[in-house]
Design an enzyme around this catalytic site. Sequence first.
Site, PDB file in Angstrom:
ATOM      1  N   TRP A  38       0.717  -1.136  -0.034  1.00 25.89           N
ATOM      2  CA  TRP A  38      -0.117  -0.096   0.104  1.00 25.89           C
ATOM      3  C   TRP A  38       0.847   1.123   0.069  1.00 25.89           C
ATOM      4  CZ3 TRP A  38      -0.458  -4.127   3.199  1.00 25.89           C
ATOM      5  CH2 TRP A  38       0.316  -4.197   4.358  1.00 25.89           C
ATOM      6  N   GLU A  51      -5.563   0.540   5.380  1.00 29.63           N
ATOM      7  CA  GLU A  51      -5.581   1.084   6.918  1.00 29.63           C
ATOM      8  C   GLU A  51      -6.625   0.375   7.518  1.00 29.63           C
ATOM      9  OE1 GLU A  51      -3.562   3.022   8.415  1.00 29.63           O
ATOM     10  OE2 GLU A  51      -2.445   3.442   6.530  1.00 29.63           O
ATOM     11  N   CYS A 213      17.590   1.823  20.222  1.00 30.25           N
ATOM     12  CA  CYS A 213      17.857   3.321  20.337  1.00 30.25           C
ATOM     13  C   CYS A 213      19.249   3.434  19.791  1.00 30.25           C
ATOM     14  CB  CYS A 213      17.847   3.838  21.899  1.00 30.25           C
ATOM     15  SG  CYS A 213      16.343   3.564  22.717  1.00 30.25           S
ATOM     16  N   CYS A 216      18.506   4.443  16.337  1.00 33.70           N
ATOM     17  CA  CYS A 216      17.492   5.398  16.203  1.00 33.70           C
ATOM     18  C   CYS A 216      18.041   6.564  15.591  1.00 33.70           C
ATOM     19  CB  CYS A 216      16.680   5.760  17.458  1.00 33.70           C
ATOM     20  SG  CYS A 216      15.371   6.978  17.211  1.00 33.70           S
ATOM     21  N   CYS A 222      15.321  12.705  21.627  1.00 35.42           N
ATOM     22  CA  CYS A 222      14.544  11.941  22.612  1.00 35.42           C
ATOM     23  C   CYS A 222      14.702  12.099  24.103  1.00 35.42           C
ATOM     24  CB  CYS A 222      14.718  10.360  22.238  1.00 35.42           C
ATOM     25  SG  CYS A 222      13.393   9.266  22.988  1.00 35.42           S
TER      26      CYS A 222
END
Length: 389
Positions: A38, A51, A213, A216, A222
């Site tokens: 999609w 969705e 992390c 990331c 963050c």
Amino acid sequence: MTSNTAESETQLFEPATLKSFRADLKRWYRKAGRELPWRLTADPYRIWLSEIMLQQTTVAAVIPYYERFLDRFPDVMALAVAEEAEVLRLWEGLGYYSRARNIHKTARIVAEERNGEFPRSAAELHELPGIGRYTAGAIASFAYDLPAPILEANTQRLYARLLAYDRPLQSTVAQKTLWGFAEQLVPKRDPGLFNQALMELGGQICKPADPLCDACPVSRHCRAFEQQRQQEIPHPKKKIELTDVVHLCVAVKQDDRFLVRQYSPEERWAGLWDFLRWEQNDFPILKRSRSRKSGELFTDHDLFPQEFARAEQLLRERYQLQAEIQDLALTIKHGVTRYRITLLCLVAEFDVNLNDDQPGDQQWVTREQLKELPLSKTGRQFANHLLNQ
DNA sequence: GACACGTGGGC
DNA sequence: TGCCCAAGTGT
């Protein structure tokens, strides 16, 4: 700013932070984003379908359903003219069947009232059955590239960590804060790409347990990471107690036909069909089990001899089933909302006098018709078991 | 605002 | 195995 700020004081991002956050995220997503079916289209019909299917459902589970569904219903007009039963049959096994009923309703509204054109704003999309605030924003941004905010499981967890928001997320104030953050985040340029990137980051990096992390792209923005509280944020959900229940299920057979019934609108599995089925409040919970994969069925009278004897007795006494109960039997364990159900399945050759205390339509169907009917998961398991005899 | 709604997969 | 989680919505 310290942690544990009151709701009204939750600091969102500074403009400079916002700018580099967006750049970092888009750079990462262009490199690391998956090519999901999609994501290769801007067709609102396909975006919408994906969705709805993805609501509370994993990507891996959705993909085959999405492909089959589009093969059969390539556009909203094809879906609109279909029978609801066929839509449910294609949805069978995916769960949350109100989604299938709503997708059919919405297809008819779009076809009949809008000449096959989906609304082009999040607000109007939100008015359609089965389209809530998240889905409206997703369609608006993915299909039309409108700067609509999104908030769902992935982004909720991501936003909570970015903000070090450590209060329970389900409260109205928490939702207001997080939606507000989503509004702040979504850019005017490429909002669709950006929203996809947010969810991808939430799903692939900012995972519920042991977030990655180190990999990331936005860890420098963050607050949870800064405080090393990524394991305790978001606030853990309160856990739901499961109740064990036993259901009796009987495939009544006559010649080459089976007795089935359709669940009525008030019942779980509304619109689907099943064999006769009764909840037993006073039945001993079956504890033993054979080593097996979850959800797999295992036949036997041998493992639960007393229980099956009791089941037969109940069918005779309580439900007046004057039928010969055949040896073929199985148990199936499965979970539904707040319940863990053990199903005792039996086959009975129809004679006379079945006490008719089940709501919904009953019908006798052939083996071939049984294959085409939309069934509950356990109904399909039992049906396959019977058809393979 | 709490609850119902289904099923499959990961650890 | 048991528990947690999943691109939410409707009531």
